[in-house]
Scaffold this motif. Structure first.
Motif, PDB file in Angstrom:
ATOM      1  N   GLU A 169       0.821  -1.206   0.000  1.00 31.32           N
ATOM      2  CA  GLU A 169       0.000   0.000   0.000  1.00 31.32           C
ATOM      3  C   GLU A 169       0.857   1.260   0.000  1.00 31.32           C
ATOM      4  OE1 GLU A 169      -3.627   1.573   2.775  1.00 31.32           O
ATOM      5  OE2 GLU A 169      -3.866  -0.212   1.529  1.00 31.32           O
ATOM      6  N   LEU A 170       1.932   1.269   0.770  1.00 25.78           N
ATOM      7  CA  LEU A 170       2.832   2.424   0.769  1.00 25.78           C
ATOM      8  C   LEU A 170       3.442   2.624  -0.614  1.00 25.78           C
ATOM      9  CD1 LEU A 170       4.432   4.723   2.008  1.00 25.78           C
ATOM     10  CD2 LEU A 170       6.082   3.035   2.884  1.00 25.78           C
ATOM     11  N   PHE A 171       3.878   1.528  -1.230  1.00 26.94           N
ATOM     12  CA  PHE A 171       4.484   1.627  -2.563  1.00 26.94           C
ATOM     13  C   PHE A 171       3.465   2.139  -3.584  1.00 26.94           C
ATOM     14  CE2 PHE A 171       5.336  -0.173  -6.753  1.00 26.94           C
ATOM     15  CZ  PHE A 171       6.639   0.252  -6.967  1.00 26.94           C
ATOM     16  N   THR A 172       2.277   1.548  -3.575  1.00 24.88           N
ATOM     17  CA  THR A 172       1.249   1.910  -4.552  1.00 24.88           C
ATOM     18  C   THR A 172       0.797   3.364  -4.379  1.00 24.88           C
ATOM     19  OG1 THR A 172       0.458  -0.380  -4.610  1.00 24.88           O
ATOM     20  CG2 THR A 172      -1.039   1.315  -5.432  1.00 24.88           C
ATOM     21  N   GLN A 173       0.600   3.777  -3.137  1.00 21.95           N
ATOM     22  CA  GLN A 173       0.166   5.148  -2.894  1.00 21.95           C
ATOM     23  C   GLN A 173       1.251   6.159  -3.260  1.00 21.95           C
ATOM     24  OE1 GLN A 173      -1.178   5.604   1.129  1.00 21.95           O
ATOM     25  NE2 GLN A 173      -3.074   4.453   0.813  1.00 21.95           N
ATOM     26  N   SER A 174       2.499   5.835  -2.946  1.00 21.89           N
ATOM     27  CA  SER A 174       3.607   6.753  -3.275  1.00 21.89           C
ATOM     28  C   SER A 174       3.699   6.945  -4.782  1.00 21.89           C
ATOM     29  CB  SER A 174       4.927   6.212  -2.721  1.00 21.89           C
ATOM     30  OG  SER A 174       4.877   6.107  -1.318  1.00 21.89           O
ATOM     31  N   ARG A 175       3.583   5.843  -5.510  1.00 23.97           N
ATOM     32  CA  ARG A 175       3.621   5.928  -6.973  1.00 23.97           C
ATOM     33  C   ARG A 175       2.446   6.752  -7.493  1.00 23.97           C
ATOM     34  NH1 ARG A 175       3.620   0.318 -10.026  1.00 23.97           N
ATOM     35  NH2 ARG A 175       1.589   0.246  -9.003  1.00 23.97           N
ATOM     36  N   ALA A 176       1.262   6.543  -6.902  1.00 23.48           N
ATOM     37  CA  ALA A 176       0.079   7.275  -7.340  1.00 23.48           C
ATOM     38  C   ALA A 176       0.242   8.782  -7.126  1.00 23.48           C
ATOM     39  CB  ALA A 176      -1.154   6.763  -6.593  1.00 23.48           C
ATOM     40  N   VAL A 177       0.875   9.155  -6.025  1.00 26.87           N
ATOM     41  CA  VAL A 177       1.092  10.581  -5.749  1.00 26.87           C
ATOM     42  C   VAL A 177       1.962  11.210  -6.829  1.00 26.87           C
ATOM     43  CG1 VAL A 177       2.212  12.220  -4.180  1.00 26.87           C
ATOM     44  CG2 VAL A 177       0.760  10.399  -3.261  1.00 26.87           C
ATOM     45  N   PHE A 178       3.021  10.502  -7.234  1.00 27.43           N
ATOM     46  CA  PHE A 178       3.960  11.065  -8.208  1.00 27.43           C
ATOM     47  C   PHE A 178       3.372  11.169  -9.613  1.00 27.43           C
ATOM     48  CE2 PHE A 178       7.291   9.843  -5.070  1.00 27.43           C
ATOM     49  CZ  PHE A 178       7.875  11.093  -4.949  1.00 27.43           C
ATOM     50  N   VAL A 179       2.447  10.277  -9.950  1.00 30.04           N
ATOM     51  CA  VAL A 179       1.875  10.323 -11.306  1.00 30.04           C
ATOM     52  C   VAL A 179       0.467  10.914 -11.309  1.00 30.04           C
ATOM     53  CG1 VAL A 179       3.272   8.384 -12.082  1.00 30.04           C
ATOM     54  CG2 VAL A 179       0.981   7.950 -11.160  1.00 30.04           C
ATOM     55  N   PHE A 194       3.521   9.688   2.509  1.00 28.84           N
ATOM     56  CA  PHE A 194       3.814  11.072   2.897  1.00 28.84           C
ATOM     57  C   PHE A 194       2.890  11.542   4.028  1.00 28.84           C
ATOM     58  CE2 PHE A 194       4.693  10.379  -1.605  1.00 28.84           C
ATOM     59  CZ  PHE A 194       6.063  10.610  -1.641  1.00 28.84           C
ATOM     60  N   ASN A 195       2.619  10.625   4.957  1.00 33.93           N
ATOM     61  CA  ASN A 195       1.709  10.935   6.053  1.00 33.93           C
ATOM     62  C   ASN A 195       2.083  10.069   7.252  1.00 33.93           C
ATOM     63  OD1 ASN A 195      -0.474  12.237   7.243  1.00 33.93           O
ATOM     64  ND2 ASN A 195      -1.980  10.746   6.513  1.00 33.93           N
ATOM     65  N   VAL A 196       1.550  10.379   8.419  1.00 29.93           N
ATOM     66  CA  VAL A 196       1.695   9.516   9.591  1.00 29.93           C
ATOM     67  C   VAL A 196       0.316   9.295  10.198  1.00 29.93           C
ATOM     68  CG1 VAL A 196       4.064  10.232  10.075  1.00 29.93           C
ATOM     69  CG2 VAL A 196       2.179  11.442  11.169  1.00 29.93           C
ATOM     70  N   ILE A 197       0.109   8.118  10.786  1.00 30.92           N
ATOM     71  CA  ILE A 197      -1.210   7.750  11.297  1.00 30.92           C
ATOM     72  C   ILE A 197      -1.078   7.346  12.767  1.00 30.92           C
ATOM     73  CG2 ILE A 197      -3.205   6.229  10.994  1.00 30.92           C
ATOM     74  CD1 ILE A 197      -2.218   5.728   8.105  1.00 30.92           C
ATOM     75  N   PRO A 198      -1.672   8.105  13.691  1.00 28.01           N
ATOM     76  CA  PRO A 198      -1.546   7.789  15.119  1.00 28.01           C
ATOM     77  C   PRO A 198      -2.541   6.721  15.561  1.00 28.01           C
ATOM     78  CG  PRO A 198      -2.836   9.764  14.882  1.00 28.01           C
ATOM     79  CD  PRO A 198      -2.458   9.333  13.488  1.00 28.01           C
TER      80      PRO A 198
END
Length: 344
Positions: A169-179, A194-198
């Protein structure tokens, strides 16, 4: 004559790491068996230069197996660990299923090795939560020196703690942000890129999460029930490696210099603390390492007899797979088990 070892959940992140570590450390195994759910039967996993094909847990006979390294989640462990233990195979469980059972020892070998002697009550030994494992390695020698009264810890936990799905999920979301594609979340409650979740694990009635409660309960069980501990567990966009900001209050005086010397000599701990730019450890650098690293050791100026420090470890290794294998090594070192084949 060596031992026969089964790894349950061998196709998962931690299971694969267990196989790697068994081979890396030259564990005295004559045979290693990879076990998984039926849907993963036939999946190939590496064990050194050999390839193992996963077999079905449901069909496996543990009567001739000496040690089972269990990493398939709490529900699977609750169902299978007692059955496996009843067949005379020692289960070392990486889930939370038995950590709080008074008849099951919860072990970090460098912290409370003597407690392992009680494993025969259920033939099960519990591995602590990944965040707890690295924390108690640091707390125990300091507690022995100055007696800890209170701990405040904030954990910054990598997505690998949520399994392969979390890393994907981190990989997929990071890629989605860039494109500039839509960002969707399934594994985590909010976007992790690019976020943190408490928020890790489910919420409890008192406002703490189950993850935060685990750190408290496990630290008390392994070190001292009198220690007061409060935790905030945060998921961060890091693939591997958990970090912790730790504040400790002691009954007795302990300077930063004394604590540094104690930790330099503590088993499983490595101090990297140069008090200059870059003179500290980050999770990126800790990935793939066995040690638990400590940096930023300093006196807490807000209380008497207080210290603040930074703790980092590879959660897939010391937080899970390595500690599990070390427990198995501890059983052998203490002559608590012998191979069934040898007994026959």
């Amino acid at each position: 004559m060596g031992f026969k070892v089964a790894v349950v959940g061998a196709t998962g992140n931690v299971g694969r790491e267990m196989l790697n570590i068994l081979e890396e450390r030259g564990f005295p195994a004559d045979e290693v068996v990879a076990l998984a759910s039926r849907r993963s039967v036939g999946t190939e996993v590496a064990y050194g230069d050999r390839t193992l094909k996963a077999k079905a847990l449901d069909d496996y006979d543990f009567s001739d197996t000496d040690i089972c390294l269990m990493s398939a989640g709490g529900n699977v462990s609750k169902e299978w660990s007692p059955k496996i233990g009843a067949q005379g195979c020692v289960v070392i469980d990486n889930s939370s299923a038995f950590r709080y059972d008074s008849n099951v020892p919860l072990i970090v070998p460098e912290v409370n090795p003597d407690a392992v002697d009680d494993f025969r009550k259920r033939n099960i030994i519990a591995n602590p939560n990944c965040s707890t494992a690295q924390l108690v390695l640091v707390l125990k020698p300091l507690h022995d020196a100055a007696k800890i009264k209170r701990v405040v810890v904030a954990t910054y936990q990598s997505v690998s703690g949520a399994g392969k799905e979390g890393m994907d999920e981190l990989f997929t979301q990071s890629r989605a942000v860039f494109v500039a594609d839509p960002v969707t979340n399934k594994t985590f409650t909010k976007r992790i890129a690019f976020n943190v979740i408490p928020h890790i694990d489910e919420f409890m009635e008192d406002g703490y999460t189950k993850e935060e409660w685990k750190v408290t309960a496990e630290t008390k069980k392994m070190i001292d029930p009198k220690i007061k501990l409060t935790a905030t567990a945060v998921r961060v966009p890091v693939f591997i490696g958990h970090s912790e900001a730790v504040n400790i209050e002691f009954e007795n005086e302990l300077s930063a210099e004394q604590a540094t010397e104690i930790l330099r000599n503590a088993p499983g701990v490595q101090v990297i603390d140069k008090r200059e730019a870059g003179g500290y450890i980050t999770p990126y650098e800790a990935a793939g390492e066995d040690a638990t690293f400590v940096s930023r050791i300093r006196e807490d100026i807000t209380i008497e007899n207080g210290l603040s420090l930074w703790v980092v470890a590879d959660n897939l290794r010391k937080g899970a797979a390595l500690n599990t294998v070390q427990i198995a090594e501890l059983l052998i070192a203490r002559d608590l088990i012998t191979p069934k084949a040898q007994q026959a």
